[in-house]
Design a protein around this motif. Structure first.
Motif, PDB file in Angstrom:
ATOM      1  N   ASP A 391       0.831  -1.201   0.000  1.00 20.54           N
ATOM      2  CA  ASP A 391       0.000   0.000   0.000  1.00 20.54           C
ATOM      3  C   ASP A 391       0.867   1.254   0.000  1.00 20.54           C
ATOM      4  O   ASP A 391       1.700   1.451   0.891  1.00 20.54           O
ATOM      5  CB  ASP A 391      -0.909   0.012   1.234  1.00 20.54           C
ATOM      6  N   LYS A 392       0.673   2.086  -1.016  1.00 22.81           N
ATOM      7  CA  LYS A 392       1.296   3.398  -1.073  1.00 22.81           C
ATOM      8  C   LYS A 392       0.193   4.456  -0.991  1.00 22.81           C
ATOM      9  O   LYS A 392      -0.992   4.108  -0.895  1.00 22.81           O
ATOM     10  CB  LYS A 392       2.109   3.528  -2.354  1.00 22.81           C
ATOM     11  N   GLN A 393       0.536   5.718  -1.039  1.00 20.80           N
ATOM     12  CA  GLN A 393      -0.479   6.759  -0.883  1.00 20.80           C
ATOM     13  C   GLN A 393      -1.443   6.798  -2.061  1.00 20.80           C
ATOM     14  O   GLN A 393      -2.661   6.863  -1.882  1.00 20.80           O
ATOM     15  CB  GLN A 393       0.179   8.130  -0.714  1.00 20.80           C
ATOM     16  N   HIS A 394      -0.924   6.745  -3.274  1.00 18.46           N
ATOM     17  CA  HIS A 394      -1.753   6.842  -4.467  1.00 18.46           C
ATOM     18  C   HIS A 394      -1.983   5.489  -5.145  1.00 18.46           C
ATOM     19  O   HIS A 394      -2.813   5.394  -6.046  1.00 18.46           O
ATOM     20  CB  HIS A 394      -1.098   7.782  -5.499  1.00 18.46           C
ATOM     21  N   THR A 395      -1.224   4.493  -4.743  1.00 20.60           N
ATOM     22  CA  THR A 395      -1.150   3.253  -5.502  1.00 20.60           C
ATOM     23  C   THR A 395      -1.198   2.042  -4.581  1.00 20.60           C
ATOM     24  O   THR A 395      -0.669   2.079  -3.467  1.00 20.60           O
ATOM     25  CB  THR A 395       0.176   3.193  -6.300  1.00 20.60           C
ATOM     26  N   GLN A 396      -1.819   0.985  -5.081  1.00 16.00           N
ATOM     27  CA  GLN A 396      -1.662  -0.331  -4.486  1.00 16.00           C
ATOM     28  C   GLN A 396      -0.850  -1.167  -5.456  1.00 16.00           C
ATOM     29  O   GLN A 396      -1.299  -1.425  -6.577  1.00 16.00           O
ATOM     30  CB  GLN A 396      -3.007  -0.988  -4.202  1.00 16.00           C
ATOM     31  N   LEU A 397       0.335  -1.556  -5.033  1.00 15.61           N
ATOM     32  CA  LEU A 397       1.217  -2.360  -5.872  1.00 15.61           C
ATOM     33  C   LEU A 397       0.978  -3.827  -5.538  1.00 15.61           C
ATOM     34  O   LEU A 397       1.048  -4.217  -4.373  1.00 15.61           O
ATOM     35  CB  LEU A 397       2.673  -1.983  -5.595  1.00 15.61           C
ATOM     36  N   VAL A 398       0.674  -4.630  -6.554  1.00 15.83           N
ATOM     37  CA  VAL A 398       0.398  -6.064  -6.353  1.00 15.83           C
ATOM     38  C   VAL A 398       1.443  -6.859  -7.112  1.00 15.83           C
ATOM     39  O   VAL A 398       1.592  -6.712  -8.328  1.00 15.83           O
ATOM     40  CB  VAL A 398      -1.015  -6.441  -6.822  1.00 15.83           C
ATOM     41  N   LEU A 399       2.157  -7.733  -6.399  1.00 17.96           N
ATOM     42  CA  LEU A 399       3.182  -8.563  -7.009  1.00 17.96           C
ATOM     43  C   LEU A 399       2.752 -10.023  -6.933  1.00 17.96           C
ATOM     44  O   LEU A 399       2.409 -10.516  -5.856  1.00 17.96           O
ATOM     45  CB  LEU A 399       4.533  -8.388  -6.308  1.00 17.96           C
ATOM     46  N   THR A 400       2.761 -10.710  -8.082  1.00 15.09           N
ATOM     47  CA  THR A 400       2.258 -12.072  -8.163  1.00 15.09           C
ATOM     48  C   THR A 400       3.224 -12.931  -8.967  1.00 15.09           C
ATOM     49  O   THR A 400       3.569 -12.606 -10.110  1.00 15.09           O
ATOM     50  CB  THR A 400       0.883 -12.103  -8.844  1.00 15.09           C
ATOM     51  N   PHE A 401       3.656 -14.057  -8.373  1.00 10.77           N
ATOM     52  CA  PHE A 401       4.433 -15.037  -9.112  1.00 10.77           C
ATOM     53  C   PHE A 401       3.489 -16.037  -9.772  1.00 10.77           C
ATOM     54  O   PHE A 401       2.469 -16.414  -9.204  1.00 10.77           O
ATOM     55  CB  PHE A 401       5.394 -15.781  -8.194  1.00 10.77           C
TER      56      PHE A 401
END
Length: 401
Positions: A391-401
């Motif tokens: 979780d960032k302020q403007h963004t949700q970063l999703v990392l998936t293998f």
């Protein structure tokens, strides 16, 4: 367009291009031709031509603790241009004008039918870039002074956006001003590392399957800075992201306890990269952080990290483990080094073994990368795919293998 230069400068430029090719960062004949055409030394006139074409960054505006602006390392310039894949006729926005050199390369790549806009927060930097572009015949590249986090709505939408400073978050303007199907190349920071990520906008989401290790001056302005750090021992600092909740007192206590080092059985050659281990950790371990260790702590035996200032670490409650300095491995042929992890705290040994499990997983497919997706922060949980969410302020970063 072609600029007349002296033969010595042409020879140095040719040598620079050959070095980039040998480093594996030059896979496009169009980018190669642009690098051979644009006279880099004219964008950094304060340094000798030999230095202008060396594979190093050149500071053009000093800062208090680090440079405020610089000309990027040529191999990194070529790497990011490869990720961007600029085509004739493209409308491109560059965040971070620097010397103007990158804008000139972009102008070569998009041709007369394309457009290049470059923006920088420092007025003296944009003045320098504008003058250098005019002097070298690239005055069609538009140079603006302003906060790059706001982009430039007047000339949007952009087919491509390239960011040459290091943000921790992705401002909404970059989402909004990028055309559907457009590409954003950005040296994004998360979990203590910085990687140049090539995102493509698909259905309002930015998705990437390619990221490459890099380092850039941190971005200033209204873009949020979400990395925090504290000392956890003498001359040992821990860096973490604002969404991670850590018990620093417990981690400091762990550093007063005996250490345990576990070896993975995985070996690498000298200078062989293994940065994808860190990338794998960021996609699988919520407690991935970074250690920065001063030489005094290494000499005193307090800590023996893989790299002094940029070593990945795992924090879990009251324990910590980090990638240890590799040890020489017995065997015939080229000298190899075994990778391992050092743990401290009540569960330090188990955490070190867990980190070694990730090293072994990396060894089974050293080129594997997670899919990295950036969603607006307002996206509900049921609108996100499976994966580790940052979780960032403007963004949700999703990392998936």
């Amino acid at each position: 367009m072609t600029c007349t230069t002296s033969s010595p400068a042409e020879d140095l430029r040719e040598r620079m291009v050959q070095h980039i090719k040998e480093a594996g960062h030059l896979r496009s004949s169009r980018i190669e031709q642009a690098l051979r055409t644009v006279p880099r030394h004219l964008f950094v006139p304060a340094v000798p031509a030999e230095e202008a074409y060396a594979n190093k960054a050149i500071t053009i505006k000093p800062g208090k603790d680090r440079p405020a602006s610089c000309a990027s390392v040529p191999t990194v310039v070529a790497m990011m241009l490869d990720q961007l894949d600029a085509q004739p006729g493209d409308n491109i926005l560059e965040i971070g004008a620097g010397t103007g050199y990158n804008a000139a390369l972009l102008a070569e790549l998009v041709g007369q039918e394309g457009q290049v806009t470059t923006i920088d927060i420092h007025p003296d930097v944009t003045e320098h870039a504008r003058g250098a572009l005019s002097e070298t015949g690239y005055s069609q590249a538009r140079v603006l002074t302003g906060d790059g986090a706001l982009g430039d709505q007047e000339h949007a939408p952009y087919d491509k956006i390239i960011v040459t400073v290091g943000p921790w978050d992705l401002p909404p303007a970059w989402f909004d001003q990028l055309a559907p199907g457009g590409r954003l190349v950005v040296p994004l920071h998360w979990r203590g590392q910085a990687r140049s990520v090539a995102f493509v906008r698909e259905d309002g989401v930015l998705r990437a399957r390619d990221s490459r290790l890099c380092g850039f001056i941190p971005m200033i302005g209204i873009v949020p800075a979400g990395e925090q750090h504290e000392d956890i021992a003498d001359d040992v600092s821990l860096y973490w992201d604002s969404d991670q909740k850590l018990d620093l007192d417990a981690i400091r206590a762990a550093f007063t306890q005996p250490e345990t080092t576990v070896w993975s059985g995985v070996t690498v050659l000298a200078n062989e990269p293994f940065d994808h281990i860190w990338l794998r950790l960021t996609a699988t371990e919520p407690g991935t952080c970074r250690l920065a260790v001063e030489p005094a702590a290494i000499e005193a035996g307090v800590c023996h990290p893989a790299f002094a200032y940029r070593t990945p670490a795992l924090v879990d409650g009251d324990s910590i483990a980090y990638l240890a300095k590799a040890r020489p491995s017995d065997g015939e042929g080229e000298r190899r080094y075994e990778l391992g992890a050092t743990g401290r705290g009540p569960s330090g040994e188990q955490l070190a073994e867990r980190l070694c499990d990730h090293i072994r997983a990396w060894d089974r497919d050293r080129d594997a990368q997670p899919v990295i997706a950036a969603y607006p922060a307002s996206t509900p949980d049921d609108g996100l795919p499976d994966g580790l969410v940052i979780d960032k302020q403007h963004t949700q970063l999703v990392l998936t293998f």
